[in-house]
Write an enzyme that holds these catalytic residues in place. Structure first.
Site, mmCIF file in Angstrom:
data_model
loop_
_atom_site.group_PDB
_atom_site.id
_atom_site.type_symbol
_atom_site.label_atom_id
_atom_site.label_comp_id
_atom_site.label_asym_id
_atom_site.label_seq_id
_atom_site.Cartn_x
_atom_site.Cartn_y
_atom_site.Cartn_z
ATOM 1 N N ASP A 135 0.854 -1.192 0.000
ATOM 2 C CA ASP A 135 0.000 0.000 0.000
ATOM 3 C C ASP A 135 0.891 1.243 0.000
ATOM 4 O OD1 ASP A 135 -1.801 2.085 0.571
ATOM 5 O OD2 ASP A 135 -3.075 0.766 1.767
ATOM 6 N N PHE A 210 -1.862 -5.637 -10.240
ATOM 7 C CA PHE A 210 -1.492 -4.247 -9.977
ATOM 8 C C PHE A 210 -0.625 -3.703 -11.109
ATOM 9 C CE2 PHE A 210 -2.277 -6.092 -5.788
ATOM 10 C CZ PHE A 210 -3.158 -5.171 -5.258
#
Length: 243
Positions: A135, A210
């Site tokens: 993150d 991602f």
């Protein structure tokens, strides 16, 4: 004083957003955790006993839904993989993948990675640590929540064997710059790509969702591959064991 200390909550690099768990993921958690899961605890793990053999040991922190970890473990059956993830749907999904292939060289811990590193991973017992797309906490006031901090780099250095590999990847440029700065300043590590450089994506790291999303949105991805020891010439051969 003790009451005040106990009331101070540690800064965590994650927020538990469990999301929806599918019936298959729930079933995997219930039926497979006893076989592949490791409970959080306070004693260092005997990894030879956990895996039933002696082999190279790779830790992935924050494996998400587990597809990349499962793909790496399938491609390198001679290596053992330990995955840490706090989000239960991802844990259930990885357990489902382990059972489907099947993969005997994967074990899973569902807990805070910092606590696992401090309590359950012995020093100098890992051949590699992977941290892919953590993150980024992009807002400036949240940067203190990023997992890659000086203390975290020191923790990883303690857990790696001499010549061990620390591989990070992110699609957030400012976070990549922070990672590069911190790792370059750590006396224990050497940059395999040379001072100030990012590494090409090693063949062993699968393309993740991602990464595909970042490419679709026009963003770059940065890989950093550092080895324990300042002589990259001496330790480059060590990296090849992870390719």
């Amino acid at each position: 004083m003790t009451e005040l200390a106990n009331s101070i909550r540690p800064i965590r690099s994650f927020v538990l957003r469990q999301g929806r768990m599918t019936p298959a993921q729930q079933n995997a958690l219930e039926s497979l955790w006893g076989r592949y899961g490791i409970e959080a605890g306070d004693a260092p793990l005997n990894l030879d006993a956990v895996f039933g053999r002696s082999a190279s040991r790779i830790l992935e922190i924050g494996f998400g839904m587990g597809s990349s970890l499962a793909e790496m473990a399938a491609a390198q059956p001679e290596q053992d993989y330990l995955g840490i993830e706090v989000h239960r749907p991802g844990v259930g999904n990885l357990l489902k993948l382990i059972d489907a292939h099947p993969l005997s060289n994967v074990r899973v811990i569902s807990a805070d990675a910092i606590e696992v590193l401090d309590r359950q991973i012995a020093d100098a017992c890992l051949d590699a640590v992977y941290l892919f797309f953590p993150d980024p906490w992009p807002k400036r006031r949240h940067c203190k929540r990023r997992i890659v901090q000086p203390s975290f780099v020191t923790r990883i250095a303690h857990k790696l064997k001499p010549g061990g590999c620390f591989h990070l990847a992110t699609d957030w440029e400012e976070y990549a710059e922070q990672m590069l700065r911190l790792l370059s300043a750590a006396p224990e590590f050497a940059n395999t790509a040379g001072p100030g450089n990012y590494a090409p994506r090693p063949a062993y790291r699968p393309l993740t969702k991602f990464e595909r999303r970042a490419t679709h949105e026009g963003r770059d991805v940065w890989d950093l591959v550092f080895l324990m020891g300042k002589n990259t010439g001496t330790h480059t051969a060590r990296l090849r064991t992870h390719l």
